[in-house]
Scaffold this motif. Structure first.
Motif, PDB file in Angstrom:
ATOM      1  N   LEU A  22     -30.807  41.108  38.496  1.00 38.12           N
ATOM      2  CA  LEU A  22     -30.286  40.501  39.729  1.00 38.12           C
ATOM      3  C   LEU A  22     -30.863  39.109  39.924  1.00 38.12           C
ATOM      4  O   LEU A  22     -30.150  38.169  40.299  1.00 38.12           O
ATOM      5  CB  LEU A  22     -30.630  41.398  40.923  1.00 38.12           C
ATOM      6  N   GLY A  23     -32.175  38.974  39.670  1.00 38.78           N
ATOM      7  CA  GLY A  23     -32.796  37.657  39.797  1.00 38.78           C
ATOM      8  C   GLY A  23     -32.195  36.654  38.834  1.00 38.78           C
ATOM      9  O   GLY A  23     -31.926  35.496  39.198  1.00 38.78           O
ATOM     10  N   ALA A  24     -31.965  37.088  37.597  1.00 32.59           N
ATOM     11  CA  ALA A  24     -31.372  36.202  36.596  1.00 32.59           C
ATOM     12  C   ALA A  24     -29.943  35.825  36.980  1.00 32.59           C
ATOM     13  O   ALA A  24     -29.511  34.687  36.746  1.00 32.59           O
ATOM     14  CB  ALA A  24     -31.396  36.876  35.227  1.00 32.59           C
ATOM     15  N   ALA A  29     -26.163  31.676  38.912  1.00 31.92           N
ATOM     16  CA  ALA A  29     -25.152  31.152  39.841  1.00 31.92           C
ATOM     17  C   ALA A  29     -25.559  29.784  40.386  1.00 31.92           C
ATOM     18  O   ALA A  29     -24.741  28.859  40.457  1.00 31.92           O
ATOM     19  CB  ALA A  29     -24.947  32.145  40.989  1.00 31.92           C
ATOM     20  N   LEU A  30     -26.830  29.648  40.738  1.00 31.23           N
ATOM     21  CA  LEU A  30     -27.323  28.368  41.246  1.00 31.23           C
ATOM     22  C   LEU A  30     -27.270  27.300  40.157  1.00 31.23           C
ATOM     23  O   LEU A  30     -26.823  26.165  40.398  1.00 31.23           O
ATOM     24  CB  LEU A  30     -28.755  28.540  41.755  1.00 31.23           C
ATOM     25  N   THR A  31     -27.688  27.662  38.962  1.00 31.53           N
ATOM     26  CA  THR A  31     -27.709  26.693  37.860  1.00 31.53           C
ATOM     27  C   THR A  31     -26.312  26.242  37.480  1.00 31.53           C
ATOM     28  O   THR A  31     -26.065  25.050  37.264  1.00 31.53           O
ATOM     29  CB  THR A  31     -28.404  27.301  36.635  1.00 31.53           C
ATOM     30  N   PHE A  32     -25.384  27.194  37.403  1.00 29.80           N
ATOM     31  CA  PHE A  32     -24.017  26.823  37.024  1.00 29.80           C
ATOM     32  C   PHE A  32     -23.402  25.908  38.081  1.00 29.80           C
ATOM     33  O   PHE A  32     -22.699  24.943  37.740  1.00 29.80           O
ATOM     34  CB  PHE A  32     -23.150  28.061  36.847  1.00 29.80           C
ATOM     35  N   ALA A  33     -23.659  26.200  39.352  1.00 28.31           N
ATOM     36  CA  ALA A  33     -23.118  25.356  40.420  1.00 28.31           C
ATOM     37  C   ALA A  33     -23.668  23.933  40.306  1.00 28.31           C
ATOM     38  O   ALA A  33     -22.918  22.953  40.446  1.00 28.31           O
ATOM     39  CB  ALA A  33     -23.470  25.951  41.779  1.00 28.31           C
ATOM     40  N   LEU A  34     -24.964  23.803  40.022  1.00 28.21           N
ATOM     41  CA  LEU A  34     -25.563  22.476  39.866  1.00 28.21           C
ATOM     42  C   LEU A  34     -25.016  21.756  38.638  1.00 28.21           C
ATOM     43  O   LEU A  34     -24.719  20.556  38.690  1.00 28.21           O
ATOM     44  CB  LEU A  34     -27.089  22.606  39.774  1.00 28.21           C
ATOM     45  N   SER A  75     -25.329  27.526  30.650  1.00 23.54           N
ATOM     46  CA  SER A  75     -25.967  27.500  31.969  1.00 23.54           C
ATOM     47  C   SER A  75     -26.832  28.732  32.181  1.00 23.54           C
ATOM     48  O   SER A  75     -26.504  29.833  31.727  1.00 23.54           O
ATOM     49  CB  SER A  75     -24.906  27.436  33.072  1.00 23.54           C
ATOM     50  N   GLY A  76     -27.925  28.541  32.892  1.00 22.69           N
ATOM     51  CA  GLY A  76     -28.803  29.657  33.225  1.00 22.69           C
ATOM     52  C   GLY A  76     -29.911  29.891  32.234  1.00 22.69           C
ATOM     53  O   GLY A  76     -30.717  30.809  32.404  1.00 22.69           O
ATOM     54  N   ALA A 135     -21.192  35.778  28.552  1.00 27.45           N
ATOM     55  CA  ALA A 135     -19.906  36.380  28.923  1.00 27.45           C
ATOM     56  C   ALA A 135     -19.416  35.863  30.274  1.00 27.45           C
ATOM     57  O   ALA A 135     -18.203  35.812  30.519  1.00 27.45           O
ATOM     58  CB  ALA A 135     -20.041  37.902  28.958  1.00 27.45           C
ATOM     59  N   ILE A 136     -20.342  35.476  31.144  1.00 28.21           N
ATOM     60  CA  ILE A 136     -19.949  34.902  32.437  1.00 28.21           C
ATOM     61  C   ILE A 136     -19.693  33.411  32.302  1.00 28.21           C
ATOM     62  O   ILE A 136     -18.765  32.862  32.910  1.00 28.21           O
ATOM     63  CB  ILE A 136     -21.041  35.164  33.495  1.00 28.21           C
ATOM     64  N   ASN A 137     -20.517  32.742  31.500  1.00 26.82           N
ATOM     65  CA  ASN A 137     -20.400  31.289  31.355  1.00 26.82           C
ATOM     66  C   ASN A 137     -19.068  30.862  30.756  1.00 26.82           C
ATOM     67  O   ASN A 137     -18.487  29.855  31.172  1.00 26.82           O
ATOM     68  CB  ASN A 137     -21.537  30.759  30.461  1.00 26.82           C
ATOM     69  N   ILE A 138     -18.596  31.614  29.771  1.00 24.54           N
ATOM     70  CA  ILE A 138     -17.389  31.183  29.046  1.00 24.54           C
ATOM     71  C   ILE A 138     -16.172  31.084  29.972  1.00 24.54           C
ATOM     72  O   ILE A 138     -15.540  30.010  30.051  1.00 24.54           O
ATOM     73  CB  ILE A 138     -17.128  32.112  27.845  1.00 24.54           C
TER      74      ILE A 138
END
Length: 276
Positions: A22-24, A29-34, A75-76, A135-138
């Motif tokens: 959950l922490g990761a 999410a924060l890193t990808f948004a930035l 990201s992340g 898998a989320i980043n792509i």
């Protein structure tokens, strides 16, 4: 393999895995948004006239779609590697925190086999973290770049190489975690030490190398930042697409070197140390 399965069972049957997951996920999410915001601003950036050629080259490289896509597809990584390292630490320190180390080594007297099982378990955990974030980043990156009106370049060899090197980084940092856990058996002590070194150490090292570069007026000093593991990891996914950066293989070689040292040192310490 039975030892590896037992190590994974110790993580899977506690709250540790989903708390770290959950922490990761939140950090991703924060890193990808930035990263997405930075890419959006960079695409719209007009390079001012009158800048030195070096700065112009740097800005032009930053505006390259492949460079931004690589950053988004990976990201992340920064916080993801930290969580993987902490999991690697827990793989070792949980034994001492819950006082199960004696039972573990009595049931498996070959200490080297136990340490190797922990190393393999840590690398598998790192691979899982990489798989989930990738898998989320792509799809997220493809959607964002499509909205920006540019191609995602997912099939380019540069991006594929960055993704695979990102996997290597996750695996190696899992090994680092096991090494730290062996070196500092206190769970709290090892965790705090790694977090401080990873977060503050990276910033302090970057500032130090910049100061040294300004003092001696030698650009090659900045390239020495690669000896810092976290910076080496970032280099692996950035590559030599940016001017002034060493090749990707340098970052990979540095991380592999650290992993070999920590893995061997951890094995030797466990074989010699009194675990009662």
């Amino acid at each position: 393999m039975n030892l590896v399965r037992s190590e994974l069972l110790k993580i899977r049957t506690t709250n540790t895995w989903w708390l770290f997951g959950l922490g990761a996920l939140l950090a991703w999410a924060l890193t990808f948004a930035l990263n997405a915001f930075s890419a959006h601003v960079t695409f719209d950036l007009d390079i001012p006239e009158g800048l030195p050629p070096e700065q112009v080259e740097q800005l032009q490289a930053q505006k390259d779609v492949v460079v931004q896509a690589t950053n988004l597809f990976t990201s992340g990584q920064f916080f993801g590697l930290l969580f993987v390292t902490l999991l690697g630490i827990l793989v070792v320190t949980n034994e001492f925190y819950h006082q199960t180390a004696t039972t573990t080594f009595l049931s498996t007297p070959r200490r080297t086999a136990v340490v190797l099982a922990k190393l393999v378990a840590a690398t598998l955990l790192g691979a899982v973290f990489w798989l989930v974030t990738t898998a989320i980043n792509i799809p997220a990156t493809m959607i964002f770049l499509s909205a920006e009106g540019v191609d995602h370049h997912l099939g380019d060899s540069v991006i594929i190489e960055a993704l695979l090197l990102n996997l290597l980084a996750y695996v190696l940092w899992g090994i680092f975690g096991v090494g730290f856990g062996v070196l500092i058996r206190s769970q709290i002590g090892a965790t705090i030490t790694v977090v401080v070194l990873y977060l503050l150490g990276t910033v302090a090292a970057s500032v130090l190398f910049v100061v040294l570069q300004q003092i001696f007026e030698a650009d090659w000093i900045l390239e020495l930042q690669v000896i810092v593991p976290s910076i080496a990891s970032q280099l692996m996914i950035t590559g030599d697409e940016l001017p002034g950066s060493p090749p990707q293989w340098v970052g990979a070689a540095v991380l592999i070197g650290y992993a070999v040292v920590t893995g061997v040192a951890g094995t030797l310490l466990v074989r010699k140390r009194d675990i009662s």
